[in-house]
Write an enzyme that holds these catalytic residues in place. Structure first.
Site, PDB file in Angstrom:
ATOM      1  N   GLY A  12       0.807  -1.220   0.000  1.00 59.86           N
ATOM      2  CA  GLY A  12       0.000   0.000   0.000  1.00 59.86           C
ATOM      3  C   GLY A  12       0.833   1.260   0.000  1.00 59.86           C
ATOM      4  CB  VAL A  91      -1.506  -5.396   6.533  1.00 60.31           C
ATOM      5  CG1 VAL A  91      -0.726  -6.481   5.789  1.00 60.31           C
ATOM      6  CG2 VAL A  91      -1.523  -5.676   8.024  1.00 60.31           C
ATOM      7  CB  THR A  93      -3.806  -0.920  11.611  1.00 55.15           C
ATOM      8  OG1 THR A  93      -3.156   0.341  11.280  1.00 55.15           O
ATOM      9  CG2 THR A  93      -2.773  -2.003  11.546  1.00 55.15           C
ATOM     10  CG  LEU A 222      -0.499   5.023  18.542  1.00 55.96           C
ATOM     11  CD1 LEU A 222      -1.280   4.321  19.646  1.00 55.96           C
ATOM     12  CD2 LEU A 222      -1.357   5.095  17.279  1.00 55.96           C
ATOM     13  CB  CYS A 277      -2.628   7.930   9.712  1.00 58.36           C
ATOM     14  SG  CYS A 277      -2.218   6.538   8.663  1.00 58.36           S
ATOM     15  CG  PHE A 339      -5.515  13.174   2.650  1.00 58.99           C
ATOM     16  CD1 PHE A 339      -5.012  12.151   1.855  1.00 58.99           C
ATOM     17  CD2 PHE A 339      -4.731  13.639   3.697  1.00 58.99           C
ATOM     18  CE1 PHE A 339      -3.759  11.609   2.095  1.00 58.99           C
ATOM     19  CE2 PHE A 339      -3.475  13.100   3.951  1.00 58.99           C
ATOM     20  CZ  PHE A 339      -2.987  12.089   3.138  1.00 58.99           C
TER      21      PHE A 339
HETATM   22  P1  NAD Z   1      -3.015   0.479   2.527  1.00 57.83           P
HETATM   23  O1  NAD Z   1      -4.437   0.116   2.755  1.00 57.83           O
HETATM   24  O2  NAD Z   1      -2.642   1.421   1.441  1.00 57.83           O
HETATM   25  O3  NAD Z   1      -2.183  -0.863   2.246  1.00 57.83           O
HETATM   26  C1  NAD Z   1      -2.298  -2.033   3.007  1.00 57.83           C
HETATM   27  C2  NAD Z   1      -2.182  -3.222   2.063  1.00 57.83           C
HETATM   28  O4  NAD Z   1      -2.113  -4.422   2.837  1.00 57.83           O
HETATM   29  C3  NAD Z   1      -3.381  -3.400   1.126  1.00 57.83           C
HETATM   30  O5  NAD Z   1      -2.949  -3.383  -0.216  1.00 57.83           O
HETATM   31  C4  NAD Z   1      -3.963  -4.769   1.532  1.00 57.83           C
HETATM   32  O6  NAD Z   1      -4.471  -5.503   0.437  1.00 57.83           O
HETATM   33  C5  NAD Z   1      -2.762  -5.452   2.124  1.00 57.83           C
HETATM   34  N1  NAD Z   1      -3.073  -6.560   3.027  1.00 57.83           N
HETATM   35  C6  NAD Z   1      -3.937  -6.566   4.070  1.00 57.83           C
HETATM   36  N2  NAD Z   1      -3.911  -7.773   4.687  1.00 57.83           N
HETATM   37  C7  NAD Z   1      -3.013  -8.531   4.017  1.00 57.83           C
HETATM   38  C8  NAD Z   1      -2.533  -9.860   4.187  1.00 57.83           C
HETATM   39  N3  NAD Z   1      -2.974 -10.634   5.191  1.00 57.83           N
HETATM   40  N4  NAD Z   1      -1.634 -10.344   3.314  1.00 57.83           N
HETATM   41  C9  NAD Z   1      -1.173  -9.556   2.299  1.00 57.83           C
HETATM   42  N5  NAD Z   1      -1.580  -8.288   2.100  1.00 57.83           N
HETATM   43  C10 NAD Z   1      -2.490  -7.778   2.954  1.00 57.83           C
HETATM   44  O7  NAD Z   1      -2.460   0.995   3.924  1.00 57.83           O
HETATM   45  P2  NAD Z   1      -1.253   2.026   4.170  1.00 57.83           P
HETATM   46  O8  NAD Z   1      -1.716   3.414   3.988  1.00 57.83           O
HETATM   47  O9  NAD Z   1      -0.064   1.524   3.436  1.00 57.83           O
HETATM   48  O10 NAD Z   1      -1.027   1.826   5.728  1.00 57.83           O
HETATM   49  C11 NAD Z   1      -0.451   0.659   6.267  1.00 57.83           C
HETATM   50  C12 NAD Z   1      -0.079   0.905   7.717  1.00 57.83           C
HETATM   51  O11 NAD Z   1       0.923   1.936   7.777  1.00 57.83           O
HETATM   52  C13 NAD Z   1      -1.218   1.398   8.596  1.00 57.83           C
HETATM   53  O12 NAD Z   1      -1.058   0.834   9.870  1.00 57.83           O
HETATM   54  C14 NAD Z   1      -1.017   2.901   8.663  1.00 57.83           C
HETATM   55  O13 NAD Z   1      -1.510   3.445   9.860  1.00 57.83           O
HETATM   56  C15 NAD Z   1       0.489   2.997   8.637  1.00 57.83           C
HETATM   57  N6  NAD Z   1       1.011   4.268   8.089  1.00 57.83           N
HETATM   58  C16 NAD Z   1       0.458   4.820   6.972  1.00 57.83           C
HETATM   59  C17 NAD Z   1       0.992   5.986   6.436  1.00 57.83           C
HETATM   60  C18 NAD Z   1       0.412   6.628   5.216  1.00 57.83           C
HETATM   61  O14 NAD Z   1       0.850   7.721   4.867  1.00 57.83           O
HETATM   62  N7  NAD Z   1      -0.542   6.031   4.522  1.00 57.83           N
HETATM   63  C19 NAD Z   1       2.118   6.567   7.027  1.00 57.83           C
HETATM   64  C20 NAD Z   1       2.669   5.963   8.152  1.00 57.83           C
HETATM   65  C21 NAD Z   1       2.106   4.804   8.679  1.00 57.83           C
HETATM   66  C1  UGA Z   2       0.706  12.158   8.560  1.00 61.21           C
HETATM   67  C2  UGA Z   2       2.002  12.528   9.269  1.00 61.21           C
HETATM   68  O1  UGA Z   2       2.434  13.824   8.839  1.00 61.21           O
HETATM   69  C3  UGA Z   2       3.094  11.496   8.967  1.00 61.21           C
HETATM   70  O2  UGA Z   2       4.263  11.781   9.717  1.00 61.21           O
HETATM   71  C4  UGA Z   2       2.580  10.105   9.342  1.00 61.21           C
HETATM   72  O3  UGA Z   2       3.546   9.121   9.009  1.00 61.21           O
HETATM   73  C5  UGA Z   2       1.293   9.832   8.597  1.00 61.21           C
HETATM   74  O4  UGA Z   2       0.315  10.857   8.916  1.00 61.21           O
HETATM   75  C6  UGA Z   2       0.654   8.527   8.962  1.00 61.21           C
HETATM   76  O5  UGA Z   2       0.914   7.983  10.023  1.00 61.21           O
HETATM   77  O6  UGA Z   2      -0.145   8.105   8.138  1.00 61.21           O
HETATM   78  P1  UGA Z   2      -0.225  12.420   6.082  1.00 61.21           P
HETATM   79  O7  UGA Z   2      -1.548  12.158   6.724  1.00 61.21           O
HETATM   80  O8  UGA Z   2       0.154  11.611   4.911  1.00 61.21           O
HETATM   81  O9  UGA Z   2       0.951  12.229   7.161  1.00 61.21           O
HETATM   82  O10 UGA Z   2      -0.118  13.955   5.637  1.00 61.21           O
HETATM   83  P2  UGA Z   2       0.040  15.334   6.468  1.00 61.21           P
HETATM   84  O11 UGA Z   2       0.964  16.197   5.729  1.00 61.21           O
HETATM   85  O12 UGA Z   2       0.350  15.081   7.887  1.00 61.21           O
HETATM   86  O13 UGA Z   2      -1.400  15.965   6.347  1.00 61.21           O
HETATM   87  C7  UGA Z   2      -2.518  15.410   7.014  1.00 61.21           C
HETATM   88  C8  UGA Z   2      -3.711  16.321   6.871  1.00 61.21           C
HETATM   89  O14 UGA Z   2      -3.526  17.519   7.625  1.00 61.21           O
HETATM   90  C9  UGA Z   2      -3.968  16.771   5.426  1.00 61.21           C
HETATM   91  O15 UGA Z   2      -5.345  16.790   5.174  1.00 61.21           O
HETATM   92  C10 UGA Z   2      -3.384  18.177   5.405  1.00 61.21           C
HETATM   93  O16 UGA Z   2      -3.960  18.967   4.428  1.00 61.21           O
HETATM   94  C11 UGA Z   2      -3.742  18.654   6.798  1.00 61.21           C
HETATM   95  N1  UGA Z   2      -2.874  19.743   7.286  1.00 61.21           N
HETATM   96  C12 UGA Z   2      -1.543  19.547   7.423  1.00 61.21           C
HETATM   97  C13 UGA Z   2      -3.443  20.955   7.632  1.00 61.21           C
HETATM   98  O17 UGA Z   2      -4.674  21.139   7.525  1.00 61.21           O
HETATM   99  N2  UGA Z   2      -2.643  21.968   8.096  1.00 61.21           N
HETATM  100  C14 UGA Z   2      -1.301  21.799   8.248  1.00 61.21           C
HETATM  101  O18 UGA Z   2      -0.626  22.763   8.686  1.00 61.21           O
HETATM  102  C15 UGA Z   2      -0.731  20.566   7.901  1.00 61.21           C
END
Ligand code: NAD
Ligand code: UGA
Length: 463
Positions: A12, A91, A93, A222, A277, A339
């Site tokens: 992902g 994956v 959460t 968190l 997130c 977003f």
């Molecule tokens: P996502 O939904 O984009 O990707 C997760 C992938 O895992 C999906 O493609 C799904 O099909 C796959 N998956 C689920 N169960 C599976 C299994 N049993 N076997 C194989 N594949 C499986 O999610 P994401 O945005 O990449 O987020 C993943 C984690 O990272 C979350 O816990 C999120 O909180 C964390 N995180 C996300 C971001 C972000 O910017 N999106 C940043 C930091 C941390």
């Molecule tokens: C956020 C954190 O910044 C990352 O460090 C973290 O890894 C990630 O969540 C995660 O755990 O998924 P992200 O959600 O991808 O990253 O993007 P951000 O830049 O944090 O923006 C989040 C939201 O806040 C957006 O909608 C953005 O437009 C908004 N935002 C951000 C504001 O409204 N004002 C600001 O000053 C900054």
């Protein structure tokens, strides 16, 4: 211990970019990213890397360089687990939608499935890395599953949360503020920690690689998201006060941000934060605090979410009120659906909730977003289950450019801060609109005086 084979479960927004950068920076390590979603893997393997499923500036070039060399995308989960020394779990959460903790706790069913699969397949010792964001003490549950259902092999569990932000994922991964690795303080735990430190040390300075115990690492992730989101809710709270008092929130943000103890980042008032997130992780934090009986702690953090929901609703209410208390049958054009800019991700985007409110008021919404598809926008609305699929489809019209989307509109609402919106010929847009023409800038990206001089009635956030 030298790592030569890595597997990542979950292709992902985190698994894909993170592993692409590891592969690029560590040509001696074979990196295989696996997913159950066949279409997603097919898209990652698209011969044209511009078609990979995640849009991030710079990502397609990195995938083009490493894919087929030491970066592979596959649906063969068991094979990749079997071959790897290190398995990242990346994956999703999401917030639970059922049972105990519904609407608050993180749903760990995908994590548990991964742990069970690793336990079943592994015939050699493995390092299992929590890359997903997880409640504090999840490693305990993973360890219990691995040890009790495995084939007698040894597992070391590390927590290595990801801090990348979407839209800047590649630069964040190439130049991280820090890498956090939590592990056991036993000799075996230290071997595992050092092995992962060595992977990152291929491109990250060692003094930016922080090692802690597992629980600190899990909870730091968190906490980081809660603090970042709290700053946005804090400035958004002030934006409402600014609107009542004649203060300008951009000026207030600049004034306080110059205090080095406060700093300028994450002080941009907006229609509300979105993304997959912030909300999920704070709700999870609130749930954890409540489950330990820490009600004051829980209430304190919950307020960040309450404020954010209020900000989104306030924006749609302002549109209705300003348009003479009715938007029924009026055309309102949304610029942006993602977003934030530079991503095609729409999870929890404020645009979805503002659209939902306005469609309830029988407005007709036209949307242009440079990266989000029509199907995605419609499925976002359908997911709320406010009305039928057919009703959503009738209420939302999607255009492939802003000029067409704005023709005959009563109002424009900017929901995402895409750079291209600041380069438009706003005279031309104004001329094509219904009069008076309103402009609601949910991201404060336009110059109020300039657009007012064209003739727009302009409403930013917090001024
Ligand atoms: P996502 O939904 O984009 O990707 C997760 C992938 O895992 C999906 O493609 C799904 O099909 C796959 N998956 C689920 N169960 C599976 C299994 N049993 N076997 C194989 N594949 C499986 O999610 P994401 O945005 O990449 O987020 C993943 C984690 O990272 C979350 O816990 C999120 O909180 C964390 N995180 C996300 C971001 C972000 O910017 N999106 C940043 C930091 C941390
Ligand atoms: C956020 C954190 O910044 C990352 O460090 C973290 O890894 C990630 O969540 C995660 O755990 O998924 P992200 O959600 O991808 O990253 O993007 P951000 O830049 O944090 O923006 C989040 C939201 O806040 C957006 O909608 C953005 O437009 C908004 N935002 C951000 C504001 O409204 N004002 C600001 O000053 C900054």
């Amino acid at each position: 211990m030298k790592i030569t084979k890595i597997c990542c479960i979950g292709a992902g927004y985190v698994g894909g970019p993170t592993m692409a950068v590891i592969a690029q920076k560590c040509p001696h390590i074979q990196v295989t990213v696996v997913d159950l979603n066949e279409q997603r893997i097919k898209d990652w393997n698209d011969p044209n890397t511009d078609n990979i499923p995640i849009y991030e500036p710079g990502l397609s070039q990195i995938v083009a360089e490493a894919r087929g060399r030491n970066l592979f995308f596959s649906t063969e989960v068991d094979k990749a687990i079997d071959e790897a020394q290190v398995i990242f779990i990346s994956v999703n959460t999401p917030t639970k939608t059922y049972g105990k903790g519904k609407g608050m706790a993180a749903d760990l069913k995908y994590i548990e499935l991964c742990a069970r699969q690793i336990a079943k397949v592994a015939k050699h010792n493995k390092i299992v890395v929590e890359k997903s964001t997880l409640p504090v003490r999840t490693a305990e549950a993973i360890k219990s599953i691995l040890d009790n259902t495995g084939n007698g092999v040894q597992f070391q569990i590390l927590s290595n949360p990801e801090f990348l932000a979407e839209g800047t994922a590649v630069t964040d991964l190439l130049n991280p503020d820090r890498i956090l690795i939590g592990g056991d303080t036993t000799p075996e735990g230290e071997v595992a920690i050092n092995a992962l430190v060595d992977v990152y040390a291929n491109w990250v300075d060692k003094d930016k690689i922080l090692t802690t115990n597992v629980w600190s690492s899990e909870l730091s992730k968190l906490t980081a998201n809660a603090f970042l989101a709290q700053r946005i809710s804090s400035i958004n709270a002030m934006s409402e006060l600014c609107e009542k008092t004649g203060a300008d929130v951009n000026e207030v943000a600049k004034a306080i941000g110059m205090d080095s103890r406060i700093g300028p980042k994450f002080l941009k008032a907006s229609v509300g934060f979105g993304g997959s997130c912030f909300q999920k992780d704070i709700l999870n934090l609130v749930y954890i605090a409540k489950s330990y009986g820490l009600n004051e702690v829980a209430d304190y953090w919950e307020q960040v979410i309450i404020m954010n929901d209020h900000q989104k609703r306030r924006f749609s209410n302002k549109i209705v009120q300003t348009l003479y208390n009715t938007v029924a049958d009026k055309k309102i054009t949304f610029l942006g659906w993602a977003f934030k800019k530079d991503t095609n991700d729409t999870r929890e985007s404020a645009a979805i909730y503002v659209a939902d409110d306005l469609i309830n008021e029988q407005a007709k919404i036209s949307v242009y977003d440079p990266k989000v598809s029509r199907n995605k926008m419609l499925s976002d609305l359908d997911y709320l289950q406010t009305r039928s699929v057919e009703e959503n489809s009738n209420a939302l019209t999607i255009f492939d450019n802003a000029y067409e989307a704005s023709k005959g509109a009563h109002a424009i609402a900017i929901l995402t801060e895409w750079d291209e919106f600041t380069t438009y010929d706003w005279h031309k847009i104004y001329d094509s609109m219904h009069k008076p023409a309103f402009l609601f800038d949910g991201r404060n990206i336009l110059d109020a005086k300039e657009v007012e001089s064209i003739g727009f009635i302009y409403k930013g956030i917090g001024s």
